[in-house]
Enzyme design. Structure first.
Site, mmCIF file in Angstrom:
data_model
loop_
_atom_site.group_PDB
_atom_site.id
_atom_site.type_symbol
_atom_site.label_atom_id
_atom_site.label_comp_id
_atom_site.label_asym_id
_atom_site.label_seq_id
_atom_site.Cartn_x
_atom_site.Cartn_y
_atom_site.Cartn_z
ATOM 1 N N GLU A 36 0.823 -1.213 0.000
ATOM 2 C CA GLU A 36 0.000 0.000 0.000
ATOM 3 C C GLU A 36 0.855 1.260 0.000
ATOM 4 O OE1 GLU A 36 -3.991 -1.471 2.281
ATOM 5 O OE2 GLU A 36 -2.325 -0.967 3.577
ATOM 6 N N CYS A 81 3.335 8.643 1.634
ATOM 7 C CA CYS A 81 3.866 7.670 2.585
ATOM 8 C C CYS A 81 4.148 6.388 1.802
ATOM 9 C CB CYS A 81 2.823 7.466 3.687
ATOM 10 S SG CYS A 81 3.329 6.297 4.936
ATOM 11 N N CYS A 131 6.282 -6.859 7.356
ATOM 12 C CA CYS A 131 7.425 -6.437 8.168
ATOM 13 C C CYS A 131 7.760 -7.564 9.127
ATOM 14 C CB CYS A 131 7.087 -5.169 8.956
ATOM 15 S SG CYS A 131 8.507 -4.500 9.842
ATOM 16 N N CYS A 188 6.277 -5.052 15.885
ATOM 17 C CA CYS A 188 5.958 -4.139 16.989
ATOM 18 C C CYS A 188 4.514 -4.424 17.408
ATOM 19 C CB CYS A 188 6.126 -2.691 16.545
ATOM 20 S SG CYS A 188 7.803 -2.349 15.994
ATOM 21 N N CYS A 216 1.463 -2.409 15.966
ATOM 22 C CA CYS A 216 1.427 -2.113 14.533
ATOM 23 C C CYS A 216 0.775 -3.242 13.751
ATOM 24 C CB CYS A 216 2.859 -1.889 14.034
ATOM 25 S SG CYS A 216 2.959 -1.671 12.253
ATOM 26 N N CYS A 223 -1.164 5.786 10.380
ATOM 27 C CA CYS A 223 0.069 5.107 10.814
ATOM 28 C C CYS A 223 -0.258 3.767 11.445
ATOM 29 C CB CYS A 223 0.775 5.904 11.912
ATOM 30 S SG CYS A 223 1.411 7.444 11.383
HETATM 31 N N1 SAH Z 1 9.050 0.553 10.124
HETATM 32 C C1 SAH Z 1 9.322 1.927 10.259
HETATM 33 C C2 SAH Z 1 8.459 2.812 9.403
HETATM 34 C C3 SAH Z 1 6.993 2.472 9.263
HETATM 35 S S1 SAH Z 1 5.889 2.717 10.596
HETATM 36 C C4 SAH Z 1 9.193 2.333 11.723
HETATM 37 O O1 SAH Z 1 8.688 1.563 12.514
HETATM 38 O O2 SAH Z 1 9.642 3.430 12.053
HETATM 39 C C5 SAH Z 1 5.582 4.491 10.691
HETATM 40 C C6 SAH Z 1 5.261 4.957 12.107
HETATM 41 O O3 SAH Z 1 3.943 4.550 12.524
HETATM 42 C C7 SAH Z 1 6.223 4.380 13.130
HETATM 43 O O4 SAH Z 1 6.625 5.368 14.041
HETATM 44 C C8 SAH Z 1 5.355 3.366 13.815
HETATM 45 O O5 SAH Z 1 5.854 3.032 15.066
HETATM 46 C C9 SAH Z 1 4.019 4.058 13.848
HETATM 47 N N2 SAH Z 1 2.890 3.151 14.143
HETATM 48 C C10 SAH Z 1 2.818 1.830 13.920
HETATM 49 N N3 SAH Z 1 1.618 1.335 14.336
HETATM 50 C C11 SAH Z 1 0.912 2.388 14.807
HETATM 51 C C12 SAH Z 1 -0.401 2.543 15.324
HETATM 52 N N4 SAH Z 1 -1.232 1.504 15.422
HETATM 53 N N5 SAH Z 1 -0.809 3.763 15.709
HETATM 54 C C13 SAH Z 1 0.025 4.837 15.565
HETATM 55 N N6 SAH Z 1 1.272 4.763 15.061
HETATM 56 C C14 SAH Z 1 1.723 3.542 14.694
HETATM 57 FE FE1 SF4 Z 2 7.547 -2.892 11.188
HETATM 58 FE FE2 SF4 Z 2 5.318 -1.703 12.055
HETATM 59 FE FE3 SF4 Z 2 7.397 -2.007 13.726
HETATM 60 FE FE4 SF4 Z 2 7.547 -0.234 11.687
HETATM 61 S S1 SF4 Z 2 6.137 -0.147 13.434
HETATM 62 S S2 SF4 Z 2 9.107 -1.762 12.313
HETATM 63 S S3 SF4 Z 2 6.338 -1.325 10.110
HETATM 64 S S4 SF4 Z 2 6.178 -3.670 12.799
#
Ligand code: SAH
Ligand code: SF4
Length: 396
Positions: free
Chosen positions: A121, A134, A141, A145, A148, A372
């Protein structure tokens, strides 16, 4: 240098590897590789150099993907190019538009992909004074996390430079922004914050961003591009030296105990190592600050004490920093809730009062799952137990 950390095997198409139809995709090749690709197709070196220059301009300045439209290339030469080469675009499966104007595209990898087609996406976020694309770096991934949605996908593979730069091309197509011009664009900024961890796909992200920044083509300044990492410490210096864009770091917690839980990569590269790498980031200074992203999770990382500790850490490492507070965006089955608006404000105020900018990000595109951390395409979903097991192994 091998990319550190646990990653699934991720085959990346080699330059000039022909597609199933025998043609070579020119999108995503560096200037030198474009010239070489023409050279290996029996063009004289001088001819190859001139054609490469013309093609680069058509592809990245004019957005033309059809050789027949390249008017300064002789009519006889155009079918010759067409038989051997192609200028691809990612296939668009679906486009959605949010009530706030955010647009999300569901894209599909090439049908010739040995692993079958896979979806990813990209999201465009229009604002009054800017438009931010974006961009995704991987399909899925590996880093899991806990907050996420993308992290619940099985990583299918890294995106190729053509697929990464292709997202920018496609956005320009959709916004009608060809030829490239410095003024009056809607697409002004790029954030590598879509699906995936960009520093686990370093070479492709670097090569694609170099094309995006090239002055003879798409021409986006590195100051308008931000790469976000969850903290792949050994690659941060190289990102500064070889890409040189703005750095954003997904910090999200101020103690290793909490960060170990919510960003499992922390068990491998802890907070102090990460902040030291930020302090050493080439090119960071007061005019170009490092952004620390901090997702606001209710009763998990959002207390006054944690806000004070965040300030202390930024000072301890003398970081030219700003903080982005991101209200948690929910997704089905997520194990957290968003902090209350009062908590977010209180947290923000503490950081602001210490003289560090800490705006609260307004969630965009939540209604179409474009905010995000909400990106996720159809792929086998892993169980929480499976994810925890993997995170534990990755941390060893
Ligand atoms: N993998 C990279 C970039 C993609 S995520 C990273 O983790 O930095 C982009 C941002 O969205 C990151 O700061 C991530 O931690 C945040 N993010 C992920 N899941 C989220 C959620 N459910 N609500 C708000 N921010 C989130
Ligand atoms: Fe991967 Fe989501 Fe963690 Fe970014 S926030 S490193 S996309 S699992």
């Amino acid at each position: 240098m091998p990319i550190p950390g646990h990653i699934d095997p991720v085959p990346v198409a080699r330059a000039f590897a022909p597609r199933a139809d025998g043609r070579v995709d020119l999108l995503g090749l560096s200037k030198d590789d474009l010239r070489m690709a023409l050279g290996t197709s029996q063009l004289e070196p001088k001819q190859a150099k001139l054609r490469a220059k013309q093609l680069w301009h058509w592809i990245y300045n004019r957005g033309v993907a059809d050789f027949a439209l390249m008017t300064d290339i002789s009519k006889a030469m155009r079918p010759w190019l067409e038989q051997r080469f192609v200028i691809s675009r990612p296939e668009v499966v679906e486009t959605q538009v949010s009530t706030d104007g955010t647009r999300k595209w569901l894209l599909r990898s090439d049908a010739n992909d040995a692993q079958g087609t896979q979806d990813y996406e990209m999201v465009f976020i229009p604002d009054a004074d800017r438009g931010t694309l974006c961009v995704s770096s991987q399909i899925g991934c590996t880093l899991n996390c806990r907050f996420c949605h993308t992290g619940t996908m099985r990583l299918v593979r890294n995106l190729t430079p053509a697929e990464i730069v292709g997202q920018v091309m496609l956005a320009r197509d959709a916004l009608g922004e060809w030829p490239s011009q410095p003024e009056g664009r809607m697409l002004t900024n790029i954030v590598m914050m879509g699906m995936g961890e960009p520093l686990y796909n370093f070479d492709s992200v670097r090569d694609a961003l170099r094309i995006v920044m090239d002055g003879d083509g798409l021409g986006l300044s590195r100051r308008r591009i931000t790469l976000s990492t969850s903290g792949v410490v050994p690659m941060i210096k190289r990102a500064g030296e070889e890409i040189g864009v703005n750095l954003a770091v997904s910090l999200h917690a101020v103690t290793n105990e909490v960060r170990d839980e919510i960003v499992p990569l922390n068990r491998k590269y802890g907070i102090h190592e990460l902040l030291q790498a930020c302090a050493d980031y080439p090119g960071a200074n007061n005019a170009r600050r490092i952004t620390f992203e901090y997702v606001m999770l209710r009763d998990k990382n959002d207390s006054d004490a944690e806000a004070h500790e965040l300030v202390r850490l930024i000072r301890e490492y003398r970081l030219p920093a700003k903080v982005n507070l991101i209200p948690f965006n929910p997704w089905p089955g997520a194990p957290y809730e968003c902090s209350t608006p009062e908590r977010v404000r209180a947290f923000s105020n503490i950081v602001f009062e210490a003289g560090i900018s800490a705006p609260v990000r307004t969630p965009r595109g939540r209604d179409i799952d474009a905010a995000c951390g909400q990106l996720k395409t159809a792929a086998e979903k892993k169980s929480r137990a499976e994810l925890d097991r993997e995170a534990a192994t990755a941390a060893v």
